[in-house]
Design an enzyme around this catalytic site. Structure first.
Site, short mmCIF file in Angstrom:
data_model
loop_
_atom_site.label_atom_id
_atom_site.label_comp_id
_atom_site.label_asym_id
_atom_site.label_seq_id
_atom_site.Cartn_x
_atom_site.Cartn_y
_atom_site.Cartn_z
N ASN A 29 0.84 -1.21 0.00
CA ASN A 29 0.00 0.00 0.00
C ASN A 29 0.87 1.25 0.00
OD1 ASN A 29 -3.08 -0.55 0.30
ND2 ASN A 29 -2.11 -2.09 1.59
N MET B 14 0.29 -2.42 12.27
CA MET B 14 -0.42 -3.40 13.07
C MET B 14 -0.47 -3.05 14.57
SD MET B 14 -1.50 -5.17 10.65
CE MET B 14 -2.24 -6.65 11.33
N LYS B 15 -0.52 -1.75 14.86
CA LYS B 15 -0.68 -1.34 16.25
C LYS B 15 -1.80 -0.29 16.32
CE LYS B 15 3.30 -2.73 18.59
NZ LYS B 15 3.67 -3.63 17.53
N HIS C 49 -8.30 -1.43 6.04
CA HIS C 49 -8.57 -2.74 6.64
C HIS C 49 -9.10 -3.70 5.57
CE1 HIS C 49 -9.57 -5.63 9.72
NE2 HIS C 49 -10.78 -5.75 9.21
C1 GRF Z 1 -3.41 -4.71 4.12
O1 GRF Z 1 -4.37 -5.62 3.63
C2 GRF Z 1 -3.92 -3.97 5.32
O2 GRF Z 1 -5.25 -3.61 5.25
C3 GRF Z 1 -3.70 -5.01 6.38
O3 GRF Z 1 -2.43 -5.53 6.10
C4 GRF Z 1 -2.21 -5.42 4.71
C5 GRF Z 1 -0.94 -4.63 4.52
O4 GRF Z 1 -0.38 -4.88 3.29
N1 GRF Z 1 -3.85 -4.47 7.70
P1 GRF Z 1 0.92 -4.12 2.79
O5 GRF Z 1 1.95 -4.14 3.92
O6 GRF Z 1 0.54 -2.72 2.41
O7 GRF Z 1 1.41 -4.91 1.61
#
Ligand code: GRF
EC number: 2.1.2.2
Length: 209
Positions: free
Chosen positions: A17, A93-94, A110
Site C-alpha cells: 500500500n 499493526m498497532k 482494513h
Molecule cells: C493490508 O491488507 C492492510 O489492510 C492489512 O495488512 C495489509 C498490509 O499490506 N492491515 P501491505 O503491507 O501494504 O502490503
C-alpha cells in the site's frame, strides 16, 4: 497548483500500500507526497521500499519503551517532526494512541467490510465465517480497533477455492487502488466529518469536525 500535501505513512509489513502511494505521488497532479515512513519494527520490506524511494524512515518499537504511553508519545513526536497534513496507517499493526490520533488526521485501511471482521485477522475471520462477499475499508482512525468513521469501501467476491492468502491478495489489489484514490482526494479536496459520516470535497483542505 497548491503545495503537495504531506503524508507520513506507517507500516508494519510488506508495504505494498505504501508503494502504491509512493508511485501515485510521483505525479505532481496527485497533490500529495510521502515525506516520511514510520514503522514499529525493523527488517520489513516496507522500510526497504521507503529507502529505495529516498524517503526518510523512522522506527519506534514498543519494546524499547517502558510503557505503551511512552511509546505513544515517542511515535507522535516522530510523526510531528515531519509536519504531516495526513497520516496514513497502511498495514500498521498497532492501535494508535491519543498523542497521534488527537494531533493528526489518520487514515487507516482494513481488508474487510467493516464493521464486520475488525482486528488483525479480517481476511481469515471472513473466510471462516463463510461470507461470499468481503472487501476493504478505508476509514479515519479512532481509539478503537477498526471502529473509526468509514470513508470508502469496496467489495470483493470470495471464490470457492480461496484460502486466506489468495483472498487477501485479491483484496489488496482493490485496497491499494482505493487507498490511493481516497488519500489523493482528501488532500486535494478536503473532507468533513458529521457524526460517523465522512464526506470528501466542498472544502479547500483540512478537516472540520
Ligand atoms: C493490508 O491488507 C492492510 O489492510 C492489512 O495488512 C495489509 C498490509 O499490506 N492491515 P501491505 O503491507 O501494504 O502490503
Amino acid at each position: 497548483m497548491s503545495k503537495a500535501g504531506r503524508l507520513v505513512v506507517l507500516v508494519s509489513g510488506s508495504g505494498t500500500n505504501l508503494q502504491a502511494l509512493l508511485d501515485a505521488s510521483a505525479d505532481p497532479s496527485y497533490g500529495a507526497r510521502v515525506v516520511a515512513v514510520g514503522a514499529d519494527r525493523d527488517g520489513i520490506a516496507g522500510l526497504d521500499r521507503a529507502e529505495k524511494a529516498k524517503v526518510p524512515t523512522f522506527v519506534e518499537k514498543l519494546a524499547d519503551h517502558p510503557s505503551r504511553a511512552e511509546w505513544d508519545d515517542a511515535l507522535a513526536a516522530r510523526i510531528a517532526a515531519y509536519e504531516p497534513d495526513l497520516v496514513v496507517a497502511a498495514g500498521f499493526m498497532k492501535i494508535l494512541g491519543e498523542p497521534t490520533i488527537g494531533a493528526f488526521p489518520v487514515v487507516n485501511t482494513h481488508p474487510a467490510l467493516l464493521p464486520s471482521f475488525p482486528g488483525a485477522h479480517g481476511v481469515r475471520d471472513a473466510l471462516a465465517h463463510g461470507v461470499k462477499v468481503t472487501g476493504c475499508t478505508v476509514m479515519l482512525a479512532d481509539s478503537g480497533v477498526d471502529t473509526g468513521p468509514i470513508i470508502a469501501q469496496e467489495a470483493v467476491s470470495v471464490l470457492p477455492d480461496d484460502d486466506e492468502a489468495s483472498l487477501h491478495e485479491r483484496i489488496k489489489s482493490v485496497e491499494r487502488r482505493l487507498l490511493v484514490d481516497i488519500v489523493g482526494r482528501m488532500v486535494r479536496e478536503g473532507w468533513t466529518v458529521s457524526g460517523r459520516v465522512v464526506r470528501i470535497g466542498n472544502q479547500t483542505g483540512g478537516e472540520s469536525k
